[in-house]
Write a protein that holds these residues in place. Structure first.
Motif, PDB file in Angstrom:
ATOM      1  N   LYS A 125      16.069 -11.567  -1.845  1.00  0.00           N
ATOM      2  CA  LYS A 125      16.064 -12.144  -0.491  1.00  0.00           C
ATOM      3  C   LYS A 125      17.419 -12.086   0.191  1.00  0.00           C
ATOM      4  O   LYS A 125      18.459 -12.076  -0.468  1.00  0.00           O
ATOM      5  CB  LYS A 125      15.615 -13.617  -0.555  1.00  0.00           C
ATOM      6  CG  LYS A 125      14.261 -13.831  -1.211  1.00  0.00           C
ATOM      7  CD  LYS A 125      13.160 -13.072  -0.506  1.00  0.00           C
ATOM      8  CE  LYS A 125      11.814 -13.360  -1.123  1.00  0.00           C
ATOM      9  NZ  LYS A 125      10.825 -12.346  -0.776  1.00  0.00           N
ATOM     10  N   LEU A 126      17.386 -12.093   1.515  1.00  0.00           N
ATOM     11  CA  LEU A 126      18.594 -12.230   2.331  1.00  0.00           C
ATOM     12  C   LEU A 126      18.631 -13.654   2.859  1.00  0.00           C
ATOM     13  O   LEU A 126      17.773 -14.052   3.645  1.00  0.00           O
ATOM     14  CB  LEU A 126      18.572 -11.242   3.500  1.00  0.00           C
ATOM     15  CG  LEU A 126      19.664 -11.442   4.553  1.00  0.00           C
ATOM     16  CD1 LEU A 126      21.050 -11.331   3.936  1.00  0.00           C
ATOM     17  CD2 LEU A 126      19.502 -10.439   5.684  1.00  0.00           C
ATOM     18  N   GLY A 127      19.608 -14.414   2.376  1.00  0.00           N
ATOM     19  CA  GLY A 127      19.772 -15.788   2.850  1.00  0.00           C
ATOM     20  C   GLY A 127      20.993 -15.886   3.734  1.00  0.00           C
ATOM     21  O   GLY A 127      20.934 -15.637   4.935  1.00  0.00           O
ATOM     22  N   ASN A 175      25.646 -11.120  -6.582  1.00  0.00           N
ATOM     23  CA  ASN A 175      25.149 -11.333  -5.223  1.00  0.00           C
ATOM     24  C   ASN A 175      25.042  -9.968  -4.543  1.00  0.00           C
ATOM     25  O   ASN A 175      26.049  -9.364  -4.169  1.00  0.00           O
ATOM     26  CB  ASN A 175      26.092 -12.230  -4.429  1.00  0.00           C
ATOM     27  CG  ASN A 175      26.046 -13.674  -4.870  1.00  0.00           C
ATOM     28  OD1 ASN A 175      25.048 -14.137  -5.400  1.00  0.00           O
ATOM     29  ND2 ASN A 175      27.144 -14.377  -4.681  1.00  0.00           N
ATOM     30  N   GLY A 181      27.424 -14.607   0.173  1.00  0.00           N
ATOM     31  CA  GLY A 181      27.704 -14.990  -1.213  1.00  0.00           C
ATOM     32  C   GLY A 181      27.584 -16.463  -1.504  1.00  0.00           C
ATOM     33  O   GLY A 181      28.048 -16.926  -2.554  1.00  0.00           O
TER      34      GLY A 181
HETATM   35  S1  FES Z   1      22.217 -13.886   0.692  1.00  0.00           S
HETATM   36 FE1  FES Z   1      23.175 -15.754   0.128  1.00  0.00          FE
HETATM   37  S2  FES Z   1      24.400 -15.196  -1.573  1.00  0.00           S
HETATM   38 FE2  FES Z   1      23.589 -13.307  -0.881  1.00  0.00          FE
END
Ligand code: FES
Length: 173
Positions: free
Chosen positions: A62-64, A93, A68
């Motif tokens: 996923k992309l949050g 990450n 990092g």
């Molecule tokens: S998307 Fe949050 S650490 Fe990579």
């Protein structure tokens, strides 16, 4: 020698030109992805591992936050450690790792360790124990646990807790 001047650490005779060191280099990226060899010519050095994985359809990663901080993009990058003579499995990450940084390594994503019909024990226990809510952060948590268990099949409770240091849950922090 005049004060303030420092002798080079390596003598001029023992240094080689940069071109002599890089003659065997090429611009082809080679790595394994979930057990399959990948060869990419002229990979863009600005593309992240996360962009690549999601771009080829491995959207379990996923992309949050993209910086990092949340761990939703966690994958495992495995490589041989010549010092310990063992394979080390690092949780990484993918949002920060350049795609080109995985040259010669094995990238494992959540799709590579199990699925609904044949889950990895980490996936199975989270599912059976109702260990996720929305599930967005769960793949990253599973991969952090996977890396830990690959390096140490019987980790202490403290090590399990430490393995989750970089994984945030939006519900529980
Ligand atoms: S998307 Fe949050 S650490 Fe990579």
């Amino acid at each position: 020698m005049a004060p303030g001047l420092v002798e080079p650490a390596v003598s001029a005779e023992s240094t080689r030109s940069l071109s002599s060191v890089t003659t065997d280099f090429d611009d082809t990226l080679r790595f394994y992805l979930n057990g399959t060899k990948v060869v990419l010519d002229s990979a863009d050095p600005e593309v992240t591992l996360l962009e690549y994985l999601r771009g080829i359809g491995l959207t379990g990663t996923k992309l949050g936050c993209a910086e990092g901080g949340c761990g939703a993009c966690t994958v495992v990058v495995s490589q041989y450690n010549p010092t310990t003579k063992k394979i080390y499995h690092a949780s990484v990450n993918a949002c920060l790792a350049p795609l080109v940084s995985v040259d010669g390594k094995h990238v494992i994503t959540v799709e590579g360790i199990g699925n609904v019909t044949r889950p990895h024990p980490a996936q199975e226990r989270i599912a059976k124990s109702n260990g996720s809510q929305c599930g967005f952060c769960t793949p990253g948590i599973v991969m952090s646990l996977y890396a830990l268990l690959r390096n140490d099949p019987s980790p202490s409770e403290l090590h399990v807790e430490e393995a989750f240091d970089g994984n945030l849950c939006r519900f529980e922090g």
